[in-house]
Enzyme design. Structure first.
Site, PDB file in Angstrom:
ATOM      1  CG  ASP A 137      -2.231   0.474   1.104  1.00 48.63           C
ATOM      2  OD1 ASP A 137      -2.407   1.267  -0.112  1.00 48.63           O
ATOM      3  OD2 ASP A 137      -3.245   0.115   1.821  1.00 48.63           O
ATOM      4  CD  GLU A 150       0.396   4.242  -7.524  1.00 50.52           C
ATOM      5  OE1 GLU A 150      -0.695   3.786  -8.329  1.00 50.52           O
ATOM      6  OE2 GLU A 150       0.774   5.351  -7.517  1.00 50.52           O
ATOM      7  CD1 TRP A 151      -5.409   2.917  -3.342  1.00 54.05           C
ATOM      8  CD2 TRP A 151      -3.883   5.086  -2.566  1.00 54.05           C
ATOM      9  NE1 TRP A 151      -4.835   3.092  -2.158  1.00 54.05           N
ATOM     10  CE2 TRP A 151      -3.998   4.277  -1.741  1.00 54.05           C
ATOM     11  CE3 TRP A 151      -3.217   6.112  -2.629  1.00 54.05           C
ATOM     12  CZ2 TRP A 151      -3.506   4.462  -0.295  1.00 54.05           C
ATOM     13  CZ3 TRP A 151      -2.777   6.422  -1.578  1.00 54.05           C
ATOM     14  CH2 TRP A 151      -2.731   5.506  -0.441  1.00 54.05           C
ATOM     15  N   GLY A 152      -3.202   4.360  -8.302  1.00 53.90           N
ATOM     16  CA  GLY A 152      -3.144   5.045  -9.883  1.00 53.90           C
ATOM     17  C   GLY A 152      -2.524   6.548  -9.461  1.00 53.90           C
ATOM     18  CG  ASP A 153      -2.627   8.520  -5.870  1.00 48.68           C
ATOM     19  OD1 ASP A 153      -3.658   8.534  -6.560  1.00 48.68           O
ATOM     20  OD2 ASP A 153      -2.365   8.887  -4.477  1.00 48.68           O
ATOM     21  CG  ASN A 154       2.848   8.143  -7.888  1.00 49.43           C
ATOM     22  OD1 ASN A 154       2.975   9.173  -7.610  1.00 49.43           O
ATOM     23  ND2 ASN A 154       2.202   7.556  -6.710  1.00 49.43           N
ATOM     24  CG  ASP A 170      -9.715   1.827  -0.752  1.00 49.23           C
ATOM     25  OD1 ASP A 170      -8.510   2.128  -1.441  1.00 49.23           O
ATOM     26  OD2 ASP A 170      -9.527   1.902   0.395  1.00 49.23           O
TER      27      ASP A 170
HETATM   28  C1  GLA Z   1      -5.958   1.338   1.485  1.00 42.20           C
HETATM   29  C2  GLA Z   1      -6.080   0.454   0.492  1.00 42.20           C
HETATM   30  C3  GLA Z   1      -7.348  -0.509   0.821  1.00 42.20           C
HETATM   31  C4  GLA Z   1      -6.839  -1.267   2.116  1.00 42.20           C
HETATM   32  C5  GLA Z   1      -6.861  -0.295   3.426  1.00 42.20           C
HETATM   33  C6  GLA Z   1      -6.164  -0.978   4.507  1.00 42.20           C
HETATM   34  O1  GLA Z   1      -6.842   2.197   1.689  1.00 42.20           O
HETATM   35  O2  GLA Z   1      -6.465   0.901  -0.659  1.00 42.20           O
HETATM   36  O3  GLA Z   1      -7.313  -1.601  -0.282  1.00 42.20           O
HETATM   37  O4  GLA Z   1      -5.963  -2.124   1.982  1.00 42.20           O
HETATM   38  O5  GLA Z   1      -5.829   0.816   2.899  1.00 42.20           O
HETATM   39  O6  GLA Z   1      -6.124   0.106   5.654  1.00 42.20           O
END
Ligand code: GLA
Length: 400
Positions: free
Chosen positions: A147, A180-184, A202
């Site tokens: 993460d 990393e949510w696509g941020d980079n 998420d």
């Molecule tokens: C981030 C991730 C989630 C999960 C939580 C856990 O938000 O994107 O998928 O792993 O952390 O705290």
């Protein structure tokens, strides 16, 4: 002389970048993860019961392999800096859990973070990458979700590459799942770093919504689909666009659940269930174990679907499959039932990116509805009746 050569080789090995492990995600990974349903409320009994449920309810046989512990399994580091599991929640230790899961033909996943602390404020791996990777390998872990909380000042490419190298050095093949949510824009640089990268923030169990929490936002099914659509050229065997864990079984309607699962399958996302496997409804289980839909996701060409038609709430998505088959999905995004007549002859199945094409004027295909088993062929127009928030998903086979 021999000594010199050996030393030179050792030095080269130490300075060259390691490779990620090959062959761990030739098709998108499948499994379960604790986060969407349980958050930090996890313990070893839940993990054991989940593994047992996956065997008993047929999910393992349908292809689900990984049992993934998400955030909050951590206790403190010991006097040597080795990370320990929470002694109350995981008193038997992670090694024992890995043994339990392996004995059932499944694999164990764990979670850490590139920063100082995880998103749940537990000790993370910054500066301890090699040590933590060795610990996971020694425990028999098979999957690491990594993460991106608390990473101020870090380069994402640098941090994820360090963990990739640490896993390689530890020697146990561990699937590396970046979060990393696509941020980079990881799709632009992580092909050799990880086996998958999250494309968005998420997920939450809704059809079409964005929930803002100030510094972070959650997204619904359509929102993630739309954001990931443009990234199709980056997905392929060994490196997938991860649209996040599934919300099937977590409060969507049955139509929405079928659509959500179909979309993730069409778009070659990892299929990581995120519900309570000990107590789901028969309907949810049927969705998660639909082998025909799973086969589309696991098809060995590994081509992410293409949006072929977008007319208001109606969309048609196509995905070339191995052996000349195609998957075709009609989607109703909206709130009203749609009645639509699809003239197969008018729309060639064509994907410039993967260079697959089928001219339905020349080739006749037989189709099967992957949710209800109905069949027909492309010589006749198809009457598509779509309830709100639903899909029709077909597999087309060329007639010789
Ligand atoms: C981030 C991730 C989630 C999960 C939580 C856990 O938000 O994107 O998928 O792993 O952390 O705290």
């Amino acid at each position: 002389m021999k000594r010199l050569v050996t030393t030179a080789l050792l030095m080269a090995a130490a300075t060259a970048h390691a490779q990620k492990f090959d062959g761990l995600a030739d098709t998108p990974q499948m499994g379960w993860n604790s986060w969407n349903k349980f958050g930090c409320d996890i313990n070893e009994q839940l993990i054991r019961d989940t593994a047992d449920a996956m065997v008993k309810n047929g999910m393992r046989d349908a292809g689900y392999r990984y049992v993934n512990i998400d955030d909050c399994w951590h206790g403190k580091r010991d006097e040597n800096g080795n990370i320990q599991p929470d002694p109350q929640r995981f008193p038997s230790g992670i090694k024992a859990l890995a043994d339990y899961v392996h004995a059932r033909g499944l694999k164990l996943g764990i979670y850490s973070d590139a920063g100082n602390t995880t998103c749940g404020h537990k000790p993370a791996s910054r500066g301890r990458e090699y040590q933590d990777a060795r610990t996971y390998a020694a425990w028999g872990v098979d999957y690491l979700k990594y993460d991106w909380c608390d990473t101020e000042g870090l380069s994402a490419k640098g941090a994820y590459t360090t963990m990739r190298d640490a896993l390689r050095a530890a020697g146990r093949p561990i699937l590396f799942s970046m979060c990393e949510w696509g941020d980079n824009k990881p799709w632009e640089w992580a092909q050799d770093v990880s086996h998958s990268w999250r494309t968005t923030g998420d997920i939450t169990a809704c059809w079409d919504c964005e929930l803002s929490h100030g510094s972070w936002t959650q997204f619904g099914v359509l929102n993630i689909m739309d954001k990931t659509a443009a990234l199709r050229k980056y997905a392929g065997p060994g490196h997938w666009n991860d649209m996040d864990m599934l919300e099937v079984g977590n409060g969507l309607t049955p139509d929405e659940e079928r659509a959500h699962f179909s979309i993730w399958a069409m778009m070659t996302s990892p299929l990581i269930s995120g519900n309570d496997l000990r107590s789901m409804s028969a309907e949810t289980l049927k969705i998660l174990t639909n082998r025909n839909v799973i086969a589309v996701n696991q098809d060995k060409l590994g081509v992410q679907a293409l949006r072929r038609i977008a007319q208001g709430d109606l969309e048609m998505w196509i995905k070339p499959l191995d052996g000349g088959d195609w998957a075709v999905m009609f989607l109703n995004r909206g709130e009203r039932t749609l009645d639509y007549r699809h003239d197969w002859q008018k729309y060639a199945l064509a994907d410039d990116l993967s260079k697959h094409e089928a001219d339905l004027k020349k080739t006749r295909f037989r189709w099967t509805d992957l949710w209800n088993g109905a069949g027909g062929d492309t010589a006749k127009p198809l009457d598509v009746k779509l309830k709100p928030h639903s899909v029709l998903m077909l597999r087309l086979k060329a007639q010789g």
